[in-house]
Design a protein around this motif. Structure first.
Motif, PDB file in Angstrom:
ATOM      1  N   TYR A 115       0.046  14.239   4.883  1.00 16.37           N
ATOM      2  CA  TYR A 115      -0.816  13.490   4.853  1.00 16.37           C
ATOM      3  C   TYR A 115      -0.438  12.043   4.085  1.00 16.37           C
ATOM      4  CZ  TYR A 115      -3.669  17.623   5.124  1.00 16.37           C
ATOM      5  OH  TYR A 115      -4.442  18.839   5.440  1.00 16.37           O
ATOM      6  N   GLU A 116      -0.533  11.031   4.704  1.00 16.27           N
ATOM      7  CA  GLU A 116       0.081   9.934   4.014  1.00 16.27           C
ATOM      8  C   GLU A 116      -0.956   8.839   3.910  1.00 16.27           C
ATOM      9  OE1 GLU A 116       3.844   8.201   5.238  1.00 16.27           O
ATOM     10  OE2 GLU A 116       4.282  10.034   6.432  1.00 16.27           O
ATOM     11  N   LEU A 117      -1.183   8.141   2.772  1.00 17.92           N
ATOM     12  CA  LEU A 117      -2.310   7.510   2.878  1.00 17.92           C
ATOM     13  C   LEU A 117      -1.811   6.203   1.885  1.00 17.92           C
ATOM     14  CD1 LEU A 117      -5.447   6.469   2.531  1.00 17.92           C
ATOM     15  CD2 LEU A 117      -5.600   7.636   0.334  1.00 17.92           C
ATOM     16  N   THR A 118      -2.181   4.790   2.376  1.00 17.73           N
ATOM     17  CA  THR A 118      -1.567   3.625   1.834  1.00 17.73           C
ATOM     18  C   THR A 118      -3.084   2.860   1.340  1.00 17.73           C
ATOM     19  OG1 THR A 118       0.458   3.646   3.151  1.00 17.73           O
ATOM     20  CG2 THR A 118      -0.370   1.387   1.806  1.00 17.73           C
ATOM     21  N   LEU A 119      -3.208   2.587   0.157  1.00 17.93           N
ATOM     22  CA  LEU A 119      -4.149   1.702  -0.321  1.00 17.93           C
ATOM     23  C   LEU A 119      -3.508   0.404  -0.693  1.00 17.93           C
ATOM     24  CD1 LEU A 119      -5.896   3.919  -3.038  1.00 17.93           C
ATOM     25  CD2 LEU A 119      -6.546   3.477  -0.445  1.00 17.93           C
ATOM     26  N   ASN A 120      -4.066  -0.773   0.013  1.00 16.20           N
ATOM     27  CA  ASN A 120      -3.577  -2.004  -0.199  1.00 16.20           C
ATOM     28  C   ASN A 120      -4.313  -2.810  -1.224  1.00 16.20           C
ATOM     29  OD1 ASN A 120      -1.623  -1.537   1.957  1.00 16.20           O
ATOM     30  ND2 ASN A 120      -3.275  -1.862   3.501  1.00 16.20           N
ATOM     31  N   GLN A 121      -3.688  -3.927  -1.534  1.00 14.46           N
ATOM     32  CA  GLN A 121      -4.261  -4.655  -2.663  1.00 14.46           C
ATOM     33  C   GLN A 121      -5.583  -5.591  -2.211  1.00 14.46           C
ATOM     34  OE1 GLN A 121      -3.074  -4.962  -6.106  1.00 14.46           O
ATOM     35  NE2 GLN A 121      -4.890  -6.093  -6.450  1.00 14.46           N
ATOM     36  N   ASP A 122      -5.512  -5.772  -1.053  1.00  8.62           N
ATOM     37  CA  ASP A 122      -6.820  -6.381  -0.379  1.00  8.62           C
ATOM     38  C   ASP A 122      -7.929  -5.633  -0.331  1.00  8.62           C
ATOM     39  OD1 ASP A 122      -5.571  -5.162   2.019  1.00  8.62           O
ATOM     40  OD2 ASP A 122      -5.393  -6.683   3.146  1.00  8.62           O
ATOM     41  N   GLY A 123      -7.718  -4.437  -0.501  1.00  5.64           N
ATOM     42  CA  GLY A 123      -9.119  -3.444  -0.139  1.00  5.64           C
ATOM     43  C   GLY A 123      -9.125  -2.584   0.961  1.00  5.64           C
TER      44      GLY A 123
ATOM     45  N   LYS B  87      -8.085   4.077   9.503  1.00  6.72           N
ATOM     46  CA  LYS B  87      -7.939   2.838   8.427  1.00  6.72           C
ATOM     47  C   LYS B  87      -9.400   2.125   8.134  1.00  6.72           C
ATOM     48  CE  LYS B  87      -7.471  -0.586  12.374  1.00  6.72           C
ATOM     49  NZ  LYS B  87      -6.531  -1.781  12.995  1.00  6.72           N
ATOM     50  N   GLY B  88      -9.570   1.300   7.391  1.00  5.53           N
ATOM     51  CA  GLY B  88     -10.757   0.591   6.847  1.00  5.53           C
ATOM     52  C   GLY B  88     -10.402   0.067   5.569  1.00  5.53           C
ATOM     53  N   ASN B  89     -11.481   0.209   5.081  1.00  4.79           N
ATOM     54  CA  ASN B  89     -11.768  -0.634   3.512  1.00  4.79           C
ATOM     55  C   ASN B  89     -11.909   0.284   2.466  1.00  4.79           C
ATOM     56  OD1 ASN B  89     -11.319  -3.208   4.534  1.00  4.79           O
ATOM     57  ND2 ASN B  89     -13.358  -3.273   5.464  1.00  4.79           N
TER      58      ASN B  89
ATOM     59  N   SER C 134     -14.257   4.994  -2.749  1.00 10.67           N
ATOM     60  CA  SER C 134     -15.081   5.060  -1.587  1.00 10.67           C
ATOM     61  C   SER C 134     -14.520   4.348  -0.445  1.00 10.67           C
ATOM     62  CB  SER C 134     -16.362   4.515  -1.727  1.00 10.67           C
ATOM     63  OG  SER C 134     -17.051   4.986  -2.806  1.00 10.67           O
ATOM     64  N   PHE C 135     -14.382   5.009   0.683  1.00 10.47           N
ATOM     65  CA  PHE C 135     -13.725   4.864   1.875  1.00 10.47           C
ATOM     66  C   PHE C 135     -14.711   4.261   3.052  1.00 10.47           C
ATOM     67  CE2 PHE C 135     -10.809   7.313  -0.186  1.00 10.47           C
ATOM     68  CZ  PHE C 135      -9.527   6.599  -0.119  1.00 10.47           C
ATOM     69  N   LEU C 136     -14.580   3.336   3.796  1.00  9.48           N
ATOM     70  CA  LEU C 136     -15.409   2.865   4.745  1.00  9.48           C
ATOM     71  C   LEU C 136     -14.716   2.298   6.234  1.00  9.48           C
ATOM     72  CD1 LEU C 136     -18.427   1.988   5.724  1.00  9.48           C
ATOM     73  CD2 LEU C 136     -17.923  -0.153   4.725  1.00  9.48           C
ATOM     74  N   SER C 137     -15.139   2.951   7.192  1.00 13.38           N
ATOM     75  CA  SER C 137     -14.480   2.382   8.662  1.00 13.38           C
ATOM     76  C   SER C 137     -15.428   1.774   9.279  1.00 13.38           C
ATOM     77  CB  SER C 137     -13.750   3.766   9.213  1.00 13.38           C
ATOM     78  OG  SER C 137     -12.898   4.208   8.382  1.00 13.38           O
ATOM     79  N   ASP C 138     -15.135   0.563   9.773  1.00 10.82           N
ATOM     80  CA  ASP C 138     -16.032  -0.154  10.543  1.00 10.82           C
ATOM     81  C   ASP C 138     -15.752   0.124  12.070  1.00 10.82           C
ATOM     82  OD1 ASP C 138     -17.150  -2.174  11.914  1.00 10.82           O
ATOM     83  OD2 ASP C 138     -16.767  -3.909  10.706  1.00 10.82           O
ATOM     84  N   LYS C 139     -16.764   0.562  12.649  1.00 16.17           N
ATOM     85  CA  LYS C 139     -16.667   1.235  14.196  1.00 16.17           C
ATOM     86  C   LYS C 139     -16.135  -0.011  15.018  1.00 16.17           C
ATOM     87  CE  LYS C 139     -19.843   5.205  13.637  1.00 16.17           C
ATOM     88  NZ  LYS C 139     -19.023   6.010  13.408  1.00 16.17           N
ATOM     89  N   GLN C 140     -16.816  -1.159  14.656  1.00 18.14           N
ATOM     90  CA  GLN C 140     -16.059  -2.360  15.562  1.00 18.14           C
ATOM     91  C   GLN C 140     -14.714  -2.775  15.422  1.00 18.14           C
ATOM     92  OE1 GLN C 140     -18.536  -3.439  17.688  1.00 18.14           O
ATOM     93  NE2 GLN C 140     -19.828  -2.113  16.917  1.00 18.14           N
TER      94      GLN C 140
ATOM     95  N   PHE D 116     -13.603   7.522   8.205  1.00 19.87           N
ATOM     96  CA  PHE D 116     -13.650   7.900   6.830  1.00 19.87           C
ATOM     97  C   PHE D 116     -14.690   7.340   6.162  1.00 19.87           C
ATOM     98  CE2 PHE D 116      -9.018   8.760   7.329  1.00 19.87           C
ATOM     99  CZ  PHE D 116      -8.566   9.472   6.435  1.00 19.87           C
ATOM    100  N   THR D 117     -15.770   6.781   6.879  1.00 23.60           N
ATOM    101  CA  THR D 117     -17.343   6.543   6.148  1.00 23.60           C
ATOM    102  C   THR D 117     -17.603   7.641   5.507  1.00 23.60           C
ATOM    103  OG1 THR D 117     -17.237   5.118   7.995  1.00 23.60           O
ATOM    104  CG2 THR D 117     -19.316   5.746   6.765  1.00 23.60           C
TER     105      THR D 117
END
Length: 142
Positions: free
Chosen positions: A41-49, A72-74, A83-89, A100-101
């Motif tokens: 499992y690899e996860l990267t959290l970026n500064q830009d959210g 991926k997502g925000n 809290s993770f959120l993935s935009d379907k669009q 990840f919503t």
């Protein structure tokens, strides 16, 4: 009244920024079984959210034996819960298929006030997820 409001706003902004700084980075977990199967499992959290996630499994008797999944997502943080959120669009395509919503993880680190010799790994403990194999996974910060 305006100066007091401005000062309070700046203090709260700095607090949120410092909390985000600690969380940003790369996280990884590798699990191996007795039969030489492995899960990564690899996860990267970026500064830009934003975040990116990669899951790899190599199961010797699996069909197919190797699986790669991506997401991926925000992300946002409040009270050490991410809290993770993935935009379907915009976050889904042929490669990125994990949603990840409604996924939440607790950020765990040693408190600066804790002066004991105890070693506490900085990690994310996944609490909730609609991806059933993500629940109760602890990923260490690297």
């Amino acid at each position: 009244m305006k100066p007091i409001f401005t000062i309070l706003f700046l203090i709260s902004s700095l607090t949120l920024f410092s909390q985000t700084e600690n969380v940003v980075g790369n996280y990884k977990l590798i699990l191996e079984t007795k039969d030489s199967s492995s899960f990564e499992y690899e996860l990267t959290l970026n500064q830009d959210g934003t975040f990116s996630f990669h899951y790899y499994s190599n199961i010797k008797q699996g069909i197919p034996p190797e699986v790669n999944k991506y997401g991926k997502g925000n992300w946002t943080i409040k009270n050490n819960v991410i809290s993770f959120l993935s935009d379907k669009q915009k976050d889904f395509d042929e490669k990125y298929t994990l949603d990840f919503t409604n996924t939440k993880a607790r950020f765990v680190t040693k408190s600066p006030r804790d002066k004991s010799e105890e070693i506490i790994k900085t990690q994310l403990k996944f609490l909730e997820s609609e991806i059933f194999w993500m629940r109760r996974i602890d990923i260490d910060k690297i």
